[in-house]
Scaffold this active site. Structure first.
Site, PDB file in Angstrom:
ATOM      1  N   LYS A  56       8.372  50.648 -65.550  1.00 31.92           N
ATOM      2  CA  LYS A  56       6.933  50.122 -65.208  1.00 31.92           C
ATOM      3  C   LYS A  56       5.987  50.846 -66.160  1.00 31.92           C
ATOM      4  CE  LYS A  56       3.717  49.327 -61.501  1.00 31.92           C
ATOM      5  NZ  LYS A  56       3.236  49.377 -60.189  1.00 31.92           N
ATOM      6  N   SER A  78       2.259  45.036 -57.924  1.00 35.22           N
ATOM      7  CA  SER A  78       1.785  45.195 -59.212  1.00 35.22           C
ATOM      8  C   SER A  78       3.121  45.240 -60.052  1.00 35.22           C
ATOM      9  CB  SER A  78       1.052  46.227 -59.251  1.00 35.22           C
ATOM     10  OG  SER A  78       1.494  47.514 -58.862  1.00 35.22           O
ATOM     11  N   SER A 136       3.463  47.785 -54.034  1.00 36.17           N
ATOM     12  CA  SER A 136       3.904  47.064 -55.216  1.00 36.17           C
ATOM     13  C   SER A 136       5.188  47.241 -55.599  1.00 36.17           C
ATOM     14  CB  SER A 136       3.082  47.823 -56.526  1.00 36.17           C
ATOM     15  OG  SER A 136       1.771  47.209 -56.330  1.00 36.17           O
TER      16      SER A 136
END
Ligand code: GLN
Length: 473
Positions: free
Chosen positions: A69, A144, A168
């Protein structure tokens, strides 16, 4: 991953071939799952992996391409947090989790898309535009960590790391039909994770199966003196083979089957829980009376911490600088006004308000007190059960443009994931069914602190007896 590791050993596939294939796929990808592809680095590391394999390395992670990420620092590879304010930022060091994966011979293939600074549930607030759900490109992959989830589901990497402050990792895992683990707070180093809400943030693995997730968790967990919240204790290797869930007690809280839960999600999750019963677990009703305040508490604590953490982006120390009409204050204002997107600004304003003189006691202090009550609910509940089960999210993946002008409705979707962050507990999302229109549904399991072994063992047993995690988009 295990299958690929085996193929490497019998030379039916070579890491370089695998990486080249992935690079081609990522280049053609219509999902917008990646922000940065590290083609040169991945090919270089694939060659190294080939040498290690020919020298007989027996580490399963050697040559396995992993996506990271884009709020986790990677040395020499841009780390933007999907924000204009960091679009030119290249870290000079690897986050501990990245260094640990590299030490094991894993290949970092690229950096995945996210909501700006990990603030969101849809991967739509990214400065490079939204990621699409591989099951239906008109829908959100969740967020996210939506880029990581979509990349895993679409086969654009073999596993990924995400971060989870209020859901997330788990929520996008559930929306994309993959497995995601938010580890115990303090069990995985946050050194090199761009801070959002420091008392809640946790890095964790995402993969196609519990076995893959367990392999990655095993590689990244453990004490790190560079993170003051990392807990110094023994971290025994996770060994799932021989797991037996007979007699395991699973608590099911009423509060997790509340108003707003989609009937299809409820049905799939209840069937999943029955499956555990068939496999020999015992299911008991439990109560977590204070979790109903979870969303309210979270959006005070998370925004307060974010407002403080994001004060460092001032155009002086990191990233982009925008000159104003001349003086320093003007430069700060221009940089922050232009550099942050609207959701991030909303959070900074909410958090600054909650921390301001005269309001601190009413908001932040009160929220911290209620947070303690939520933790206590879990401590009490775990006296009567080994795991807690429920839905990961109240709904399945929705349309990319739905709810965009209604932040509050989006915040409410975090209702089932937030409690584990507030209490620091490990929690896992595993696929447990599909909606009528073919979208994946996730079931969440939670365990007491540092009981990732129980959590992953139960998840693996479930996956050994169901096929939901094997269905591809
Ligand atoms: N959806 C939550 C939020 O918007 C959680 C985000 C996260 O876990 N990073 O804050």
């Amino acid at each position: 991953m295990l299958e690929t590791a085996r193929q490497f050993r019998c030379s039916t596939v070579r890491p370089t071939e695998l990486v080249e294939g992935l690079i081609d796929k990522i280049r053609d990808d219509s999902l917008n799952a990646y922000i940065t592809l590290d083609e040169a680095g991945a090919l270089r590391d694939a060659k190294k992996a080939e040498t290690a394999l020919s020298n007989g390395s027996d580490d399963t992670l050697v040559g396995i391409p992993i996506a990271i990420k884009d709020n986790i620092c990677t040395r020499g590879i841009q780390t933007t947090c999907a924000s204009d304010i960091l679009k030119n930022f290249t870290p000079t060091y690897d986050a501990t989790v990245v260094a640990r994966l590299r030490d094991r011979g894993a290949i970092i293939i690229g950096k995945t898309n996210l909501d700006e600074f990990a603030m969101g549930s849809t991967t739509t607030t990214s400065n490079i535009g939204p990621t699409k759900n591989p099951w239906d490109e008109t829908r959100t992959p969740g967020g996210s960590s939506g880029g990581s989830a979509a990349a895993v589901a679409a086969g654009l990497c073999l596993g990924a790391l995400g971060s989870d402050t209020g859901g997330s990792i788990r929520q996008p895992a559930s929306f994309c039909g993959i497995t995601g683990l938010k580890p115990t707070y303090g069990s995985v180093s946050r050194y090199g994770l761009v801070a959002f809400a420091s008392s809640l943030d946790q890095i964790g693995p995402m993969g196609r199966s519990v076995r893959d997730v367990a392999l990655l968790y095993d590689a990244i967990k453990g004490h790190d003196p560079r993170d003051s919240t990392s807990v110094p204790r023994g971290y025994p290797a996770i060994n799932l083979e021989g797991t037996d869930i007979k007699g395991l007690c699973i608590g099911v809280p009423d509060e997790f089957f509340a108003e707003g839960l989609s009937p299809e999600v409820e049905q799939a999750v209840r069937q999943g829980i029955s499956m555990f019963e068939e496999l020999g677990a015992r299911v008991v009703p439990i109560s977590l009376p204070s979790v109903r305040y979870g969303v309210a508490v979270y959006y005070i604590i998370a925004t307060a911490e974010a407002s403080s953490n994001l004060a460092r982006y001032d155009g002086v120390r990191y990233g982009v600088r925008k000159d104003g009409s001349g003086d320093l204050i003007d430069m700060y204002m221009e940089t922050r006004s232009q550099g942050f997107g609207s959701e991030v600004k909303r959070r900074i304003m909410l958090g600054t308000y909650a921390l301001s003189a005269g309001y601190y006691d009413a908001y932040y202090k009160k929220a911290s007190q209620v947070r303690a009550l939520i933790s206590k609910d879990f401590t009490d509940a775990f006296k009567d059960c080994d795991l807690i089960a429920g839905p990961t999210a109240p709904v399945s993946a929705f349309g990319l443009n739905e709810m965009m002008d209604d932040p509050l409705s989006i915040y409410l979707l975090d209702i089932y994931t937030i409690p584990a962050n507030l209490a620091g507990l490990p929690a896992l999302s595993i696929p447990c069914g599909f909606t009528g229109d073919g979208m994946p549904i996730g079931m969440q399991l939670m365990a007491p602190h540092f009981r990732e072994d129980t959590l992953l063992g139960a998840g693996m047993t479930f996956q050994d007896h169901t096929r939901f995690h094997e269905v591809l988009p």
